[in-house]
Design a protein around this motif. Structure first.
Motif, PDB file in Angstrom:
ATOM      1  N   PHE A   4       0.825  -1.215   0.000  1.00  0.00           N
ATOM      2  CA  PHE A   4       0.000   0.000   0.000  1.00  0.00           C
ATOM      3  C   PHE A   4       0.855   1.258   0.000  1.00  0.00           C
ATOM      4  CE2 PHE A   4      -2.203   3.153   2.869  1.00  0.00           C
ATOM      5  CZ  PHE A   4      -3.028   3.673   1.892  1.00  0.00           C
ATOM      6  N   ILE A   5       1.828   1.320   0.904  1.00  0.00           N
ATOM      7  CA  ILE A   5       2.657   2.519   1.025  1.00  0.00           C
ATOM      8  C   ILE A   5       3.454   2.758  -0.257  1.00  0.00           C
ATOM      9  CG2 ILE A   5       4.545   3.594   2.293  1.00  0.00           C
ATOM     10  CD1 ILE A   5       1.805   3.507   3.738  1.00  0.00           C
ATOM     11  N   SER A   6       3.971   1.691  -0.853  1.00  0.00           N
ATOM     12  CA  SER A   6       4.701   1.837  -2.110  1.00  0.00           C
ATOM     13  C   SER A   6       3.782   2.309  -3.233  1.00  0.00           C
ATOM     14  CB  SER A   6       5.357   0.508  -2.496  1.00  0.00           C
ATOM     15  OG  SER A   6       6.321   0.125  -1.541  1.00  0.00           O
ATOM     16  N   ALA A   7       2.541   1.803  -3.248  1.00  0.00           N
ATOM     17  CA  ALA A   7       1.589   2.169  -4.296  1.00  0.00           C
ATOM     18  C   ALA A   7       1.247   3.651  -4.263  1.00  0.00           C
ATOM     19  CB  ALA A   7       0.320   1.329  -4.181  1.00  0.00           C
ATOM     20  N   ILE A   8       1.262   4.257  -3.064  1.00  0.00           N
ATOM     21  CA  ILE A   8       0.939   5.677  -2.970  1.00  0.00           C
ATOM     22  C   ILE A   8       2.198   6.544  -2.924  1.00  0.00           C
ATOM     23  CG2 ILE A   8      -1.307   5.248  -1.932  1.00  0.00           C
ATOM     24  CD1 ILE A   8      -0.153   6.019   0.779  1.00  0.00           C
ATOM     25  N   LYS A   9       3.338   5.928  -3.257  1.00  0.00           N
ATOM     26  CA  LYS A   9       4.602   6.656  -3.460  1.00  0.00           C
ATOM     27  C   LYS A   9       5.139   7.297  -2.182  1.00  0.00           C
ATOM     28  CE  LYS A   9       3.850   5.744  -7.815  1.00  0.00           C
ATOM     29  NZ  LYS A   9       4.442   4.541  -8.435  1.00  0.00           N
ATOM     30  N   LEU A  10       5.024   6.573  -1.056  1.00  0.00           N
ATOM     31  CA  LEU A  10       5.608   7.023   0.188  1.00  0.00           C
ATOM     32  C   LEU A  10       6.696   6.049   0.629  1.00  0.00           C
ATOM     33  CD1 LEU A  10       2.499   8.227   2.235  1.00  0.00           C
ATOM     34  CD2 LEU A  10       4.280   9.655   1.212  1.00  0.00           C
ATOM     35  N   ASP A  11       7.563   6.515   1.508  1.00  0.00           N
ATOM     36  CA  ASP A  11       8.622   5.677   2.058  1.00  0.00           C
ATOM     37  C   ASP A  11       8.082   4.957   3.293  1.00  0.00           C
ATOM     38  OD1 ASP A  11      10.856   4.556   3.209  1.00  0.00           O
ATOM     39  OD2 ASP A  11      12.031   6.406   3.250  1.00  0.00           O
ATOM     40  N   PRO A  12       8.105   3.617   3.320  1.00  0.00           N
ATOM     41  CA  PRO A  12       7.620   2.896   4.505  1.00  0.00           C
ATOM     42  C   PRO A  12       8.297   3.343   5.803  1.00  0.00           C
ATOM     43  CG  PRO A  12       7.963   1.366   2.699  1.00  0.00           C
ATOM     44  CD  PRO A  12       8.523   2.693   2.254  1.00  0.00           C
ATOM     45  N   LYS A  13       9.559   3.766   5.702  1.00  0.00           N
ATOM     46  CA  LYS A  13      10.279   4.194   6.902  1.00  0.00           C
ATOM     47  C   LYS A  13       9.748   5.512   7.457  1.00  0.00           C
ATOM     48  CE  LYS A  13      14.561   1.890   5.506  1.00  0.00           C
ATOM     49  NZ  LYS A  13      15.994   2.080   5.135  1.00  0.00           N
ATOM     50  N   SER A  14       8.896   6.198   6.702  1.00  0.00           N
ATOM     51  CA  SER A  14       8.366   7.491   7.154  1.00  0.00           C
ATOM     52  C   SER A  14       7.079   7.355   7.958  1.00  0.00           C
ATOM     53  CB  SER A  14       8.094   8.394   5.941  1.00  0.00           C
ATOM     54  OG  SER A  14       6.954   7.945   5.203  1.00  0.00           O
ATOM     55  N   ILE A  15       6.513   6.150   7.992  1.00  0.00           N
ATOM     56  CA  ILE A  15       5.194   5.963   8.610  1.00  0.00           C
ATOM     57  C   ILE A  15       5.261   6.090  10.134  1.00  0.00           C
ATOM     58  CG2 ILE A  15       3.336   4.294   9.010  1.00  0.00           C
ATOM     59  CD1 ILE A  15       3.299   5.441   6.235  1.00  0.00           C
ATOM     60  N   VAL A  16       4.285   6.804  10.690  1.00  0.00           N
ATOM     61  CA  VAL A  16       4.060   6.880  12.133  1.00  0.00           C
ATOM     62  C   VAL A  16       2.616   6.456  12.386  1.00  0.00           C
ATOM     63  CG1 VAL A  16       4.048   8.341  14.184  1.00  0.00           C
ATOM     64  CG2 VAL A  16       5.631   8.840  12.321  1.00  0.00           C
ATOM     65  N   THR A  17       2.414   5.524  13.308  1.00  0.00           N
ATOM     66  CA  THR A  17       1.051   5.082  13.591  1.00  0.00           C
ATOM     67  C   THR A  17       0.890   4.809  15.084  1.00  0.00           C
ATOM     68  OG1 THR A  17      -0.691   3.562  12.829  1.00  0.00           O
ATOM     69  CG2 THR A  17       1.500   2.618  13.164  1.00  0.00           C
ATOM     70  N   PRO A  18      -0.293   5.017  15.642  1.00  0.00           N
ATOM     71  CA  PRO A  18      -0.483   4.875  17.093  1.00  0.00           C
ATOM     72  C   PRO A  18      -1.256   3.614  17.493  1.00  0.00           C
ATOM     73  CG  PRO A  18      -2.220   6.242  16.229  1.00  0.00           C
ATOM     74  CD  PRO A  18      -1.422   5.761  15.033  1.00  0.00           C
ATOM     75  N   GLN A  19      -1.316   3.396  18.780  1.00  0.00           N
ATOM     76  CA  GLN A  19      -2.221   2.421  19.377  1.00  0.00           C
ATOM     77  C   GLN A  19      -3.521   3.169  19.702  1.00  0.00           C
ATOM     78  OE1 GLN A  19      -0.162   0.789  22.776  1.00  0.00           O
ATOM     79  NE2 GLN A  19       1.516  -0.012  21.550  1.00  0.00           N
ATOM     80  N   GLN A  20      -4.538   2.968  18.878  1.00  0.00           N
ATOM     81  CA  GLN A  20      -5.784   3.732  19.002  1.00  0.00           C
ATOM     82  C   GLN A  20      -6.665   3.152  20.112  1.00  0.00           C
ATOM     83  OE1 GLN A  20      -5.387   3.875  14.240  1.00  0.00           O
ATOM     84  NE2 GLN A  20      -7.492   3.918  14.951  1.00  0.00           N
ATOM     85  N   VAL A  21      -7.246   4.047  20.923  1.00  0.00           N
ATOM     86  CA  VAL A  21      -8.003   3.607  22.101  1.00  0.00           C
ATOM     87  C   VAL A  21      -9.376   4.273  22.201  1.00  0.00           C
ATOM     88  CG1 VAL A  21      -5.960   2.970  23.442  1.00  0.00           C
ATOM     89  CG2 VAL A  21      -6.810   5.335  23.530  1.00  0.00           C
ATOM     90  N   HIS A  22      -9.849   4.909  21.124  1.00  0.00           N
ATOM     91  CA  HIS A  22     -11.135   5.611  21.130  1.00  0.00           C
ATOM     92  C   HIS A  22     -11.137   6.775  22.115  1.00  0.00           C
ATOM     93  CE1 HIS A  22     -13.178   2.689  18.513  1.00  0.00           C
ATOM     94  NE2 HIS A  22     -12.444   1.789  19.136  1.00  0.00           N
TER      95      HIS A  22
END
Length: 271
Positions: free
Chosen positions: A63-81
């Motif tokens: 997915f990340i490659s398909a949208i032309k982003l660097d996977p190493k740039s991703i930041v994501t959280p533990q979502q808790v509502h």
């Protein structure tokens, strides 16, 4: 306007015309083009739902490659509502991408003005809200389930961008992604009472003995209350439960399913 585009390797992604700026990359994944199996088929992007982690990482890379982003740039959280909002920078790049354990803890919104830092949240009926300030060059993303929505995650994200980046609400563009619609989202009396304390009566739709909650409208009301202009609000108006073959839906699946993702980032060349 929300629309679906076809990328490489049979990967389909959702885009917003309101976020079509050269310096912004914003996209929402679909279920197509991944390697996950069974209830997670096929582009599950969440590491915390019981899917094979190797499949999830492979899906993320696709997915990340398909949208032309660097996977190493991703930041994501533990979502808790909840309504915690985290300000991400270069030091956070990669957090949560390969391991759920090092994701940003207890967080449901991310903002940044750092180019090359890609913000990613996961969804399966809850509302993705993406933000862009073209004046101060800042982006954000929020996770609005009913709890986060009623606690005004959209409005609080706007306020946080104003406080941290000096963003003016009237400059910000906001896009509401695919989420469960009122057509499919019946709620109990407790949720109805909470919603009506915070929003107009139009967010709750009564049909017979049941009540449905309109998360799209509730988040729109919050954005307007925060000072975002109506002409700057773009809504996909796409129900994930009605379209569970394209997007993951917790309700439509009976509670066992994968997650699609929403991503937004500033390009590396933004000053």
């Amino acid at each position: 306007m929300f629309y679906i585009v076809h990328s490489d390797k049979d990967i389909w992604t959702g885009r917003f015309s309101s976020l079509r700026y050269p310096e912004v990359n914003a996209a929402i994944s679909t279920r197509f083009g991944g390697v996950s199996e069974g209830v997670y088929s096929s582009m599950n992007l969440a590491l915390h739902v019981g899917d094979n982690p190797e499949h999830v990482i492979q899906n993320r890379q696709r997915f990340i490659s398909a949208i032309k982003l660097d996977p190493k740039s991703i930041v994501t959280p533990q979502q808790v509502h909840g309504t915690n909002i985290y300000v991400a920078d270069k030091s956070d790049a990669g957090r949560g991408y390969l391991s759920y354990d090092d994701a940003i803890p207890d967080t449901d919104a991310l903002i940044t003005n750092t180019p090359g830092v890609s913000l990613m949240l996961c969804f399966a009926d809850c509302t993705p809200i993406l933000f862009y300030d073209p004046v101060h060059k800042a982006v954000g993303i929020a996770h609005g389930g009913w709890r986060g929505t009623i606690r005004h995650i959209s409005k609080k994200t706007i306020m946080k961008m104003s406080a941290v980046f000096d963003s003016h609400p009237e400059d910000i563009y906001a896009a509401i992604g695919p989420a469960i619609g009122a057509c499919c989202y019946t709620v109990g009396s407790e949720v109805e009472e909470e919603a009506l304390r915070e929003y107009s009566k139009d967010v709750c739709i009564k049909e017979g003995k049941g009540v449905s909650l309109d998360l799209w409208k509730a988040n729109t009301e919050d954005l307007l209350a925060a000072g975002v202009l109506m002409q700057h609000i773009d809504s996909a108006r796409t129900c994930t439960a009605d379209n569970s073959s394209m997007f993951y839906s917790y309700r439509a699946s009976g509670g066992k399913t994968g997650r699609h993702a929403a991503v937004i980032a500033l390009g590396e060349d933004v000053l």
